[in-house]
Scaffold this motif. Structure first.
Motif, PDB file in Angstrom:
ATOM      1  N   SER A 212       0.828  -1.210   0.000  1.00 45.73           N
ATOM      2  CA  SER A 212       0.000   0.000   0.000  1.00 45.73           C
ATOM      3  C   SER A 212       0.859   1.256   0.000  1.00 45.73           C
ATOM      4  O   SER A 212       0.475   2.284  -0.591  1.00 45.73           O
TER       5      SER A 212
ATOM      6  N   ALA B  69      -6.452   1.248  -1.554  1.00 48.15           N
ATOM      7  CA  ALA B  69      -5.439   0.261  -1.193  1.00 48.15           C
ATOM      8  C   ALA B  69      -5.257   0.176   0.322  1.00 48.15           C
ATOM      9  O   ALA B  69      -5.127  -0.917   0.888  1.00 48.15           O
ATOM     10  N   ARG B  70      -5.261   1.322   0.990  1.00 51.32           N
ATOM     11  CA  ARG B  70      -5.097   1.323   2.447  1.00 51.32           C
ATOM     12  C   ARG B  70      -6.312   0.689   3.131  1.00 51.32           C
ATOM     13  O   ARG B  70      -6.176  -0.039   4.108  1.00 51.32           O
TER      14      ARG B  70
ATOM     15  N   GLY C 132      -6.902  -2.128  -5.714  1.00 44.96           N
ATOM     16  CA  GLY C 132      -6.562  -2.889  -4.510  1.00 44.96           C
ATOM     17  C   GLY C 132      -7.198  -4.262  -4.462  1.00 44.96           C
ATOM     18  O   GLY C 132      -7.013  -5.007  -3.492  1.00 44.96           O
TER      19      GLY C 132
END
Length: 964
Positions: free
Chosen positions: A359, A391-392, A627
């Motif tokens: 990430s 993504a996080r 992601g």
């Protein structure tokens, strides 16, 4: 008949108007004599007919069509009415009135004729109930139309006879001590009881919990075994109503081939049949009853923290409902550890998000990964760092902790089912269900009617002699064959297949909505709209999915019931099992189809740049977020799960019964004329209050919503570790919501004895095993767990995750884009030579350009290997847990063996004392015989009332113990 008329009890007209009515008796559940209990109530709407004269036949005169019925019901003549004369056959003739000159012709309208037919059926049915030994009290029909109640009381003779037929276990005089396990387990149990003391409901408990009454199936010949202090209270209200219900179900009438109360209700002869609640659940009076106790200690949201009084629930509602709430309570308790572990896994993702290298690489703008356009012509090249937030967020649910949690939940499901089997066995022992045999069920009225129609068709029996045929119907062994049910089976197969295809069509419709909406928003000139396309499309599509699921759920419930009815199952148990299977299949597909699509199909058939797969002209198949699809799967699962629980399980469950109650009240007020009823007391009776409640329709909806929730908790738990927490919070409300519904909003259900939860256990077990496979594929296919593992140990130069993002992105030469698909007016068009896309493919400078690379096949092999390894590991752990935890607790096994030994000793002791008593009577009789006192000898022989059997043993006539 005349005997029947005198046997129907009612004191409305016998009571003088000046008498004061005892408030306690009027509010109690007894006959007007304040002595006999009301064990069951039948209700019906009546309509007194008016005579309709033909033209020229004289002036029309209103007649009370049910005058004879009122006289029959009340056992006496109302003031102002002449006593009707008798006709042949025991039927009463209508009251004679002064006739006008000339012949008078009375014509009955079709509605009056139908009402008269129903009245005759009710009279015959009630006559047969009285013949079966029941006692009846009826309301007078002193209005032109209205609601009438038939109250039924079962005397001791009937209760004892039916209890013996039904083999109902009753407590005997023998009480024995329950041996408890000693040592550390006993100490831990004592500590646990002290800690949970404030959580225990304040309900009456047995003084000595270590003592248990020995139970034995009731027998009139062995009535001396039972501790009968009062015949009125020996059988509790639930048992009494159960006995009366059995009589109602098997009592038939010749009119229209009615085969029990079920058929009569179906034909609108009666409106309802139900046992009474034990008084009001709230009020100013201090009289405490089981219903009020359940309301105060169980059915209020203020006592959500307390344990459930399972024994009291079972006593009031019966074993079947008691087992449901016991199962629901255990399931809710088991959600506590899974919720804690889920929170820990979620917090682990939050803590490690800053140290997650992939990430970080996606969010680092210095990497400058230029990605290929997301749509044709109108979408530009974009930088991967713009998807940093996605993504996080994905790392919160896509981390190594979710793999552990998936294994934990699979073992958790096995432990839950094993613990339920143990608790079920404990309850069976405590509730005297260990030796319960499968009761022979009566055929359903619909089955009997279908069978009768078949026989009438085959044997060409005319309507005149069909009544005699009905009498021998139960003795005939003929049944409905496969060919008779084939049309129903064919309809079931076709319609279920159509409904499943309808669900898939709805999912496909939402997919088309997502694709077209995403393309439309991409054309927008506003930058904020274009940047939030994925979030907007995902959120709105999930809400549409939720609405479609809620609508189809209601439709599928009704369709499943109709499909089961056209199959014509023979018994209620078979009907319920088939209904459950159909409803579960349809609702399972409906609830999980959108989630299955996101988990396993979305982004799998997209194609690649220059060779995309199109749904329609210009509309490409949708892709997963940079992601991965796991984050979207989490959003889809959470919104559908929470939406179903909040809207369907809570709002619908609270609102729909209240609306039905309101509509029924408005309908009754509209249909019944406002006439004063002189015989009706000002305070409503308990049967009036219970009639205004909703009828009980079974436990299938309650189980179904919990089973679907169990699927959400176990099937896709790898993508949403907080699912057990939300399920636990929902169930805290659900327990009290169901409790309040049963205590305050539903008529009292008939008590049903059951040893287990039936087919629901098999469904739970199946979902538990299926969840292992689903979670294995979610981890292996949907998440990035396997690609990360492969990169770290096979492709990374230093054994870390640095360079993982670059490893998962392939190159594409922008000059290879098809004509007309290149981005229009792109400021980067001249600077971009290669764009990146997420896939394992050969670069454009390779000989096999854009073909799957070696890494793709290596990762695919690793995914399949993980599925096999994960599945076998979890299955092994589940089997190990199953083997380590015995289904029957050791102490219960010992207690059952000891109970059998105590029962044998008790019988031998009682028979020995009985034999000694007989011998003393015989010895006394012989002495008096020798003394020549003939009168004394006769009195002693009469007092003994025993007779020696041919084998030499003594048997009792049991006349001194019963009134039969």
């Amino acid at each position: 008949s005349c005997v029947f008329l005198s046997q129907i009890i009612n004191n409305y007209l016998e009571r003088t108007q000046g008498e004061a009515v005892d408030k306690a008796s009027s509010s109690s559940m007894r006959f007007r004599d304040s002595k006999r209990k009301v064990d069951y109530v039948l209700t019906y709407h009546y309509r007194n007919r008016l005579a309709r004269h033909l033209p020229g036949a004289g002036s029309p005169k209103p007649t009370r069509g049910s005058a004879s019925l009122a006289l029959v019901s009340n056992g006496g003549a109302e003031k102002g009415h002449a006593e009707p004369r008798q006709q042949e056959g025991g039927q009463r003739a209508p009251q004679e009135r002064p006739r006008s000159p000339g012949p008078e012709v009375i014509e009955l309208s079709p509605l009056d004729a139908l009402e008269e037919e129903k009245r005759l059926q009710r009279e015959e049915y009630e006559h047969n109930l009285v013949e079966a030994g029941l006692e009846i009290e009826k309301d007078p029909e002193n209005k032109s139309q209205g609601l009438s109640f038939v109250r039924i009381h079962a005397p001791w003779q009937v209760l004892s006879r039916e209890a013996e037929i039904l083999k109902i276990k009753m407590p005997t005089k023998k009480v024995y001590e329950i041996t408890e396990e000693g040592g550390i387990l006993k100490k831990l149990n004592e500590i646990w009881c002290k800690l949970t003391g404030p959580l225990q409901p304040q309900v009456p408990q047995q003084e000595n919990t270590n003592m248990k009454s020995l139970s034995y199936p009731f027998s009139r010949e062995k009535i001396y075994l039972y501790n009968i202090k009062d015949k009125d209270t020996f059988f509790d209200n639930a048992t009494r109503s159960r006995i009366v219900r059995e009589i109602l179900k098997r009592t038939s009438t010749k009119a229209r081939n009615s085969m029990g109360i079920g058929t009569l209700i179906a034909n609108n002869v009666y409106d309802a049949a139900y046992p009474l609640h034990d008084g009001e659940y709230e009020g100013q009076n201090d009289d405490m009853n089981d219903r009020k106790l359940l309301y105060q200690e169980w059915a209020r949201y203020g006592v959500f923290y307390k344990f459930q009084p399972i024994d009291l629930i079972r006593k009031y509602f019966g074993e079947k409902i008691g087992l449901y709430f016991a199962w629901l309570g255990l399931y809710t308790e088991f959600l506590i550890p899974s919720s804690v572990v889920g929170i820990i896994v979620f917090l682990y993702g939050c803590i490690t998000i800053e140290s997650d290298i992939p990430s970080k690489e996606m969010c680092d703008q210095r990497n400058a990964f230029t990605m290929c356009p997301l749509c044709d012509k109108f979408c530009d090249y974009w930088n991967l760092s713009s998807a940093c937030a996605t993504a996080r967020a994905s790392h919160l649910f896509d981390n190594p902790g979710t793999v552990f949690f998936s294994i934990f939940m699979a073992v958790w499901a096995t432990m839950f089912l094993e613990q339920w089997k143990r608790l079920q066995m404990r309850l069976n022992y405590s509730w005297d269900l260990t030796g319960l045999e499968e009761e022979e069920e009566h055929p359903r009225p619909e089955y009997e009617i279908k069978l009768l129609q078949k026989k009438l068709k085959h044997k060409n029996i005319t309507a005149e002699n069909s009544n005699e045929f009905l009498c021998v119907l139960s003795q005939d062994e003929e049944k409905l064959t496969w060919s008779d049910r084939m049309p129903g089976y064919a309809t079931n197969f076709g319609l279920i297949l159509f409904m499943i295809m309808l669900t898939f069509s709805a999912v496909f419709g939402v997919i088309v909505y997502r694709i077209t909406t995403a393309a439309t928003l991409s054309f927008s000139t506003k930058e904020t709209t274009r940047s939030n396309v994925r979030v907007t499309v995902t959120a709105t599509a999930v809400i549409i999915n939720l609405v479609v699921i809620l609508i189809l759920d209601e439709i599928y419930g009704a369709v499943a019931k109709w499909l089961t009815e056209i199959e014509v199952p023979k018994t209620e148990k078979t009907f319920e099992e088939r209904l459950i299977l159909k409803a579960f299949l349809l609702k399972f597909v409906n609830s999980y189809a959108p989630i299955f699509y996101v988990a396993f199909f979305k982004g799998r058939f997209v194609g690649r740049p220059g060779h995309y797969v199109y749904v329609f002209d210009g509309y490409r198949m949708e892709e997963c977020a940079p992601g991965g699809c796991l984050m979207e799967l989490c959003i889809q699962l959470s919104i559908i799960m929470l939406g179903k629980q909040l809207i369907q399980n809570n709002l619908f469950e609270i609102g729909i019964p209240k609306l039905k109650k309101l509509f029924r009240k408005l309908k009754d007020e509209r249909t019944e004329p406002k006439e004063t009823d002189t015989n009706q007391s000002k305070d409503p009776q308990q049967w009036d209050l219970d009639y205004s409640l909703e009828p009980f329709t079974g436990l299938t909806p309650e189980y179904m919503e919990m089973i679907i929730q169990f699927g959400f908790v176990t099937l896709f738990v790898a993508s949403f570790p907080l699912a057990p927490l939300f399920a636990f919070l929902n169930n805290i409300i659900e327990v009290r919501l169901d409790a309040k519904k049963f205590v305050t909003e539903l008529r009292r259900p008939d008590t049903v004895r059951a040893k287990d939860i039936g087919i629901w256990y098999n469904i739970l077990s199946g979902i538990g095993k299926f969840s292992v496979i689903i979670n294995a594929f979610v981890i292996a296919v949907t998440s990035d767990f396997i690609p990360r593992l492969m990169y770290q140990y096979a492709y990374s130069q230093n054994g870390t995750m640095h360079g993982f993002i670059n490893h998962t992105l392939s190159y594409f030469n922008v000059s290879h884009l098809k004509a007309g698909t290149q981005p229009e007016n792109s400021p980067f068009a001249h600077d971009v030579l290669f764009c990146r896309f997420k896939d394992y493919r050969e670069p454009p400078w390779s000989q096999n350009q854009y073909e799957f690379s070696k890494q793709y096949w290596a990762v695919l092999s690793a995914r399949l290997a993980f599925v096999i390894l994960f599945q076998n590991l979890v299955m092994f752990l589940s089997v190990l847990v199953d083997w380590m935890i015995p289904d029957i607790p050791k102490d219960i096994t010992e207690q059952i063996k000891r109970e059998k030994a105590v029962l044998v000793d008790f019988f031998l002791k009682e028979e020995h004392e009985k034999l000694k008593l007989i011998e003393s009577f015989i010895a006394r009789d012989q002495q008096k015989h020798k003394s020549g006192t003939k009168g004394e000898r006769i009195r002693a022989a009469t007092f003994s009332q025993f007779n020696r059997s041919p084998k030499g043993s003594f048997t009792s006539f049991s006349a001194q113990h019963t009134e039969v």
